[in-house]
Design a protein around this motif. Structure first.
Motif, short mmCIF file in Angstrom:
data_model
loop_
_atom_site.label_atom_id
_atom_site.label_comp_id
_atom_site.label_asym_id
_atom_site.label_seq_id
_atom_site.Cartn_x
_atom_site.Cartn_y
_atom_site.Cartn_z
N PRO A 252 0.82 -1.20 -0.07
CA PRO A 252 0.04 -0.15 0.07
C PRO A 252 0.97 1.33 0.04
CG PRO A 252 0.15 -1.09 2.13
CD PRO A 252 0.66 -1.87 1.20
N GLU A 253 0.35 2.26 -0.54
CA GLU A 253 0.96 3.61 -0.64
C GLU A 253 2.08 3.88 -1.46
OE1 GLU A 253 1.78 5.22 3.31
OE2 GLU A 253 -0.31 4.48 3.91
N MET A 254 2.90 2.87 -1.81
CA MET A 254 4.09 2.93 -2.72
C MET A 254 4.53 1.34 -3.14
SD MET A 254 7.93 4.56 -2.77
CE MET A 254 7.28 6.32 -2.89
N ASP A 255 4.28 0.91 -4.23
CA ASP A 255 4.65 -0.46 -4.30
C ASP A 255 6.16 -0.45 -4.85
OD1 ASP A 255 5.34 0.15 -7.16
OD2 ASP A 255 3.26 -0.63 -8.03
N GLY A 256 6.45 -1.78 -4.99
CA GLY A 256 7.89 -2.20 -4.96
C GLY A 256 8.57 -1.53 -6.49
N TYR A 257 7.73 -1.56 -7.58
CA TYR A 257 8.36 -0.96 -8.88
C TYR A 257 8.44 0.47 -8.40
CZ TYR A 257 6.25 -5.08 -11.06
OH TYR A 257 5.96 -6.50 -11.24
#
Length: 327
Positions: A252-257
């Motif tokens: 959530p909020e910022m993915d790994g990509y």
């Protein structure tokens, strides 16, 4: 229901844009709250949605595992999600979501499927502590829809860990070797799954490496910026302090990509390798990881393989080598 997942492969283009699509479903009326909650699962992990075939009971299964079904000649365990979540037995659930994680296929019994919803990971929030306690840590992210419904994203890795137990074998860690002078190395990792974070920390503890953990990409990026600021103030390179970043894909909020892209486009992090650690093991997802600069891609729940990859990137030597290069 087949139309619901039509052309699912085309949805891989969402990766790298901090967006996702989730399949909404219900499990029945929660006997504790009296409400019918809405849950979600990332469509990347869904193979198909189907009427539940005949289930064959199997001995010595956890209570929430109803048994096995045969799908195209392969035996697949079937988990009653409502029973697992403590929502209640209720009527028979005749819809099954077939999912695949790390090459493991399993079916989840649900009351009904709704629709596929496209969202930005920025709309998915870390669940409040009260909800985490109520759901027993089953939910990794939440979002509110325009109709005021709360959608809860399941921690499927937790479900699989506790129902299939394929990651509980302590022998998974017995061949992991400590790194010489491990106190000189630091890893930052990000993962929203409690089960995955436990596996990562056990792996790093066995290796003897220092680490900072984060529950999502945004928190990890905040920690990384602190490390970069500290390096700047002391006149050092970030790579003198930070050895490696390990990141999940779905968060959530910022993915790994996006986290990887932030790292790889910031010159302060030059020389710091990024490893993507995910249950999304399809080639399309691996290629997307490589496209944003990921150095290696490692499936979850393979701690020995993870340790070998980390050793290789941290030491700059083959995984089997114990030699520590001059710093």
């Amino acid at each position: 229901m087949s139309d619901l997942l039509k052309n699912i492969d085309a949805r891989t283009k969402l990766a790298g844009t901090n967006k996702l699509e989730i399949l909404l479903f219900t499990l029945g009326e929660d006997q504790r709250s009296g409400r019918r909650e809405t849950f979600g699962i990332n469509v990347f992990k869904v193979r198909e949605v189907m009427r539940t075939p005949e289930i064959t009971a199997a001995p010595e299964m956890p209570a929430a595992v109803k048994g096995m079904v045969s799908l195209r000649g392969v035996l697949v365990p079937v988990v009653d999600l409502a029973k697992y979540a403590g929502i209640g037995d209720g009527p028979a659930r005749d819809i099954m979501i077939v999912t695949e994680y790390n090459g493991h296929t399993q079916g989840f019994l649900v009351e009904a499927v709704d629709t596929i919803l496209r969202l930005d990971w920025g709309q998915m929030r870390v669940p409040p502590d009260m909800l985490v306690a109520h759901m027993g840590g089953l939910v990794t992210a939440v979002t509110e829809l325009a109709d005021d419904r709360l959608v809860m994203l399941l921690d499927v890795e937790k479900v699989l860990s506790e129902t299939t137990r394929y990651d509980e074998d302590s022998a998974l860690y017995k061949d992991i070797k400590p790194i010489a002078n491990a106190e000189n190395y630091m890893v930052v990792f990000a993962d929203d799954s409690l089960v995955a974070r436990k596996q990562i920390t056990q792996t790093l503890d066995t290796m003897g490496v220092k680490y900072i953990g984060a529950i999502n990409g945004r928190k990890a990026w905040e920690e990384l910026k602190k490390i970069a600021d500290s390096a700047d103030s002391s006149g050092r390179k970030v790579s003198d302090i930070l050895s490696l970043v390990l990141t999940d894909v779905e968060m959530p909020e910022m993915d790994g990509y996006i986290l990887t892209r932030n790292i790889k486009t910031d010159p302060r992090f030059q020389g710091v390798p990024v490893v993507m650690h995910s249950s999304l093991t399809g080639m399309s997802n691996q290629q997307l990881g490589l496209s944003v600069g990921v150095d290696e891609y490692v499936p979850k729940f393979e701690p020995l393989r993870l340790s070998q990859t980390l050793r290789h990137l941290i030491l700059g030597a083959p995984p089997e080598s114990e030699e520590t290069p001059a710093r």
